[in-house]
Design an enzyme around this catalytic site. Structure first.
Site, PDB file in Angstrom:
ATOM      1  N   ARG A  76     -19.563 -39.517  26.786  1.00 34.22           N
ATOM      2  CA  ARG A  76     -18.606 -38.848  26.518  1.00 34.22           C
ATOM      3  C   ARG A  76     -18.177 -38.291  27.669  1.00 34.22           C
ATOM      4  NH1 ARG A  76     -13.720 -38.616  24.335  1.00 34.22           N
ATOM      5  NH2 ARG A  76     -14.627 -38.812  21.846  1.00 34.22           N
ATOM      6  N   ARG A  99     -14.676 -50.346  29.101  1.00 34.90           N
ATOM      7  CA  ARG A  99     -15.791 -48.656  29.138  1.00 34.90           C
ATOM      8  C   ARG A  99     -16.758 -49.240  28.131  1.00 34.90           C
ATOM      9  NH1 ARG A  99     -14.078 -43.793  25.512  1.00 34.90           N
ATOM     10  NH2 ARG A  99     -13.064 -44.402  23.427  1.00 34.90           N
ATOM     11  N   HIS A 168     -10.055 -42.057  33.234  1.00 34.37           N
ATOM     12  CA  HIS A 168     -10.025 -41.677  32.257  1.00 34.37           C
ATOM     13  C   HIS A 168     -10.665 -40.051  32.630  1.00 34.37           C
ATOM     14  CE1 HIS A 168     -10.208 -38.696  28.273  1.00 34.37           C
ATOM     15  NE2 HIS A 168      -9.453 -39.611  27.712  1.00 34.37           N
ATOM     16  N   ASP A 213      -2.643 -32.390  24.577  1.00 38.45           N
ATOM     17  CA  ASP A 213      -2.834 -34.172  25.328  1.00 38.45           C
ATOM     18  C   ASP A 213      -1.078 -35.038  25.571  1.00 38.45           C
ATOM     19  OD1 ASP A 213      -4.809 -36.673  23.012  1.00 38.45           O
ATOM     20  OD2 ASP A 213      -3.782 -36.708  24.968  1.00 38.45           O
ATOM     21  N   GLU A 272      -6.362 -37.548  34.142  1.00 38.22           N
ATOM     22  CA  GLU A 272      -6.274 -39.052  33.678  1.00 38.22           C
ATOM     23  C   GLU A 272      -4.807 -39.859  34.750  1.00 38.22           C
ATOM     24  OE1 GLU A 272      -7.520 -38.188  29.061  1.00 38.22           O
ATOM     25  OE2 GLU A 272      -6.169 -39.625  30.039  1.00 38.22           O
TER      26      GLU A 272
HETATM   27  O1  TA6 Z   1      -6.482 -39.138  26.898  1.00 39.54           O
HETATM   28  C1  TA6 Z   1      -6.718 -38.578  26.349  1.00 39.54           C
HETATM   29  C2  TA6 Z   1      -7.005 -38.947  24.776  1.00 39.54           C
HETATM   30  O2  TA6 Z   1      -6.118 -40.303  24.402  1.00 39.54           O
HETATM   31  C3  TA6 Z   1      -7.048 -38.427  23.772  1.00 39.54           C
HETATM   32  O3  TA6 Z   1      -5.929 -38.811  22.695  1.00 39.54           O
HETATM   33  C4  TA6 Z   1      -8.850 -38.482  22.589  1.00 39.54           C
HETATM   34  O4  TA6 Z   1      -7.860 -40.018  22.263  1.00 39.54           O
HETATM   35  C5  TA6 Z   1      -9.276 -39.104  24.263  1.00 39.54           C
HETATM   36  O5  TA6 Z   1      -8.638 -39.912  25.153  1.00 39.54           O
HETATM   37  C6  TA6 Z   1     -10.495 -39.494  24.169  1.00 39.54           C
HETATM   38  O6  TA6 Z   1     -10.844 -40.282  23.232  1.00 39.54           O
HETATM   39  P1  TA6 Z   1     -12.135 -41.389  23.307  1.00 39.54           P
HETATM   40  O7  TA6 Z   1     -11.737 -42.109  22.442  1.00 39.54           O
HETATM   41  O8  TA6 Z   1     -13.153 -41.538  24.249  1.00 39.54           O
HETATM   42  O9  TA6 Z   1     -12.735 -40.566  22.456  1.00 39.54           O
END
Ligand code: TA6
Length: 300
Positions: A76, A99, A168, A213, A272
């Site tokens: 994370r 990833r 991301h 978002d 991102e």
């Molecule tokens: O990029 C934003 C997003 O798509 C959010 O909707 C949220 O899901 C975030 O990515 C994190 O996703 P993850 O799968 O890393 O928890």
């Protein structure tokens, strides 16, 4: 027998004073890089950059202290490599399998101007069986800035490779309430907090005051994060990207995420760069797609 992805198996890439290979959190192998201007940290799982920091500055990237570091679980923070799809997919890991994969370190070089460059490749895996044959290479260049390239090549004889890609990236900010994001005024976006409603960005300076978002589409422009608390501007330059995603989970979502501390939303924002939703790519056989970003910072 040492596990194939253990840090011991990567000793040959060590460069004294530049690259150290060691066991990171959760016993996951990681590299620590030192350049003339900066330091960085990269986990082999996901070729995941978890830290980049210029000397005398606060870290540029945000990685949660509550993140998991478990094989096959996303880290994370930092720079998750999103490929070959963005977002959720029935019965599949969110944001694709790249990833979560143990990328293979192929090259590690000290570059003349005092930086370090690494090249990773995505190894064969069962998850790839349903995809046309492709190669994925990931190049990280660390100097006084962080430059990244994700290169996808369609190796199949006759099928297009249709995919999404995205870096991301989680940026570290002093206080989200004293931060603005600039460069997206007038750009159309999908608002994921409102069932992907189509909207247009009205503000030159975007302030984050709630869960945000947004998938900005058909935009190739650079984005700037202006951080009043840390008194710095972060430049997000990109090439080979038509989409920019801006995300902050805000407080309720933060509390619902087990691998994200409750207050983390106050000191991070994701900006991102990639090609997602209607900007997804269809790569003809034999062609390559290069997604490039460069992250740099200057004092306000
Ligand atoms: O990029 C934003 C997003 O798509 C959010 O909707 C949220 O899901 C975030 O990515 C994190 O996703 P993850 O799968 O890393 O928890």
């Amino acid at each position: 027998m040492i596990a194939p992805t253990s840090h011991e198996n990567h000793r040959q890439f060590e460069l004294p004073g530049r690259i150290t290979v060691l066991e990171g959190n959760g016993e996951l192998p990681k590299l620590e890089l030192t350049t003339d201007w900066s330091t960085a940290e990269i986990y082999l799982q996901g070729a995941h950059i978890t830290d980049f920091q210029k000397r005398g500055e606060e870290p540029l990237l945000f990685t949660s202290r509550c993140s998991r570091f478990l094989a096959g679980q996303p880290i994370r923070g930092g720079v998750p490599v999103i490929f070959p799809w963005f977002g959720s997919r029935e019965g599949e890991p969110a944001h694709g399998f790249a990833r979560l994969a143990a990328w293979r370190l192929q090259e590690a070089t000290a570059i003349p101007e005092g930086g370090v460059s690494l090249r990773f490749s995505l190894p064969e895996a069962p998850a790839r069986a349903t995809w046309p044959e492709f190669s994925a290479n990931y190049i990280i260049t660390v100097t006084d800035r962080l430059a990244i390239e994700l290169i996808i090549t369609n190796l199949s004889p006759g099928q297009p490779l249709i995919f999404e890609n995205c870096l991301h990236t989680y940026f570290n900010v002093g206080d989200i309430n004293a931060t603005t994001i600039r460069g997206l005024q007038g750009v159309g976006y999908l608002d994921k907090t409102q069932q992907f409603a189509q909207k247009t960005e009205a503000n030159e300076a975007i302030r984050i005051t709630e869960e945000t978002d947004r998938i900005y589409l058909n935009t190739t422009t650079a984005v700037e994060i202006v951080d009043e608390k840390l008194r710095r501007r972060i430049q997000v330059n990109k090439r080979g990207s038509a989409s920019t995603v801006v995300w902050n989970p805000w407080s309720a979502k933060a509390q619902a995420m087990p691998d994200f501390c409750n207050e983390d939303y106050l000191t991070m924002v994701c900006v991102e760069s990639g090609n997602v939703a209607e900007n997804k790519l269809s790569l003809p056989p034999g062609r390559s797609a290069v997604l490039q970003v460069e992250y740099s910072s200057t004092a306000l």
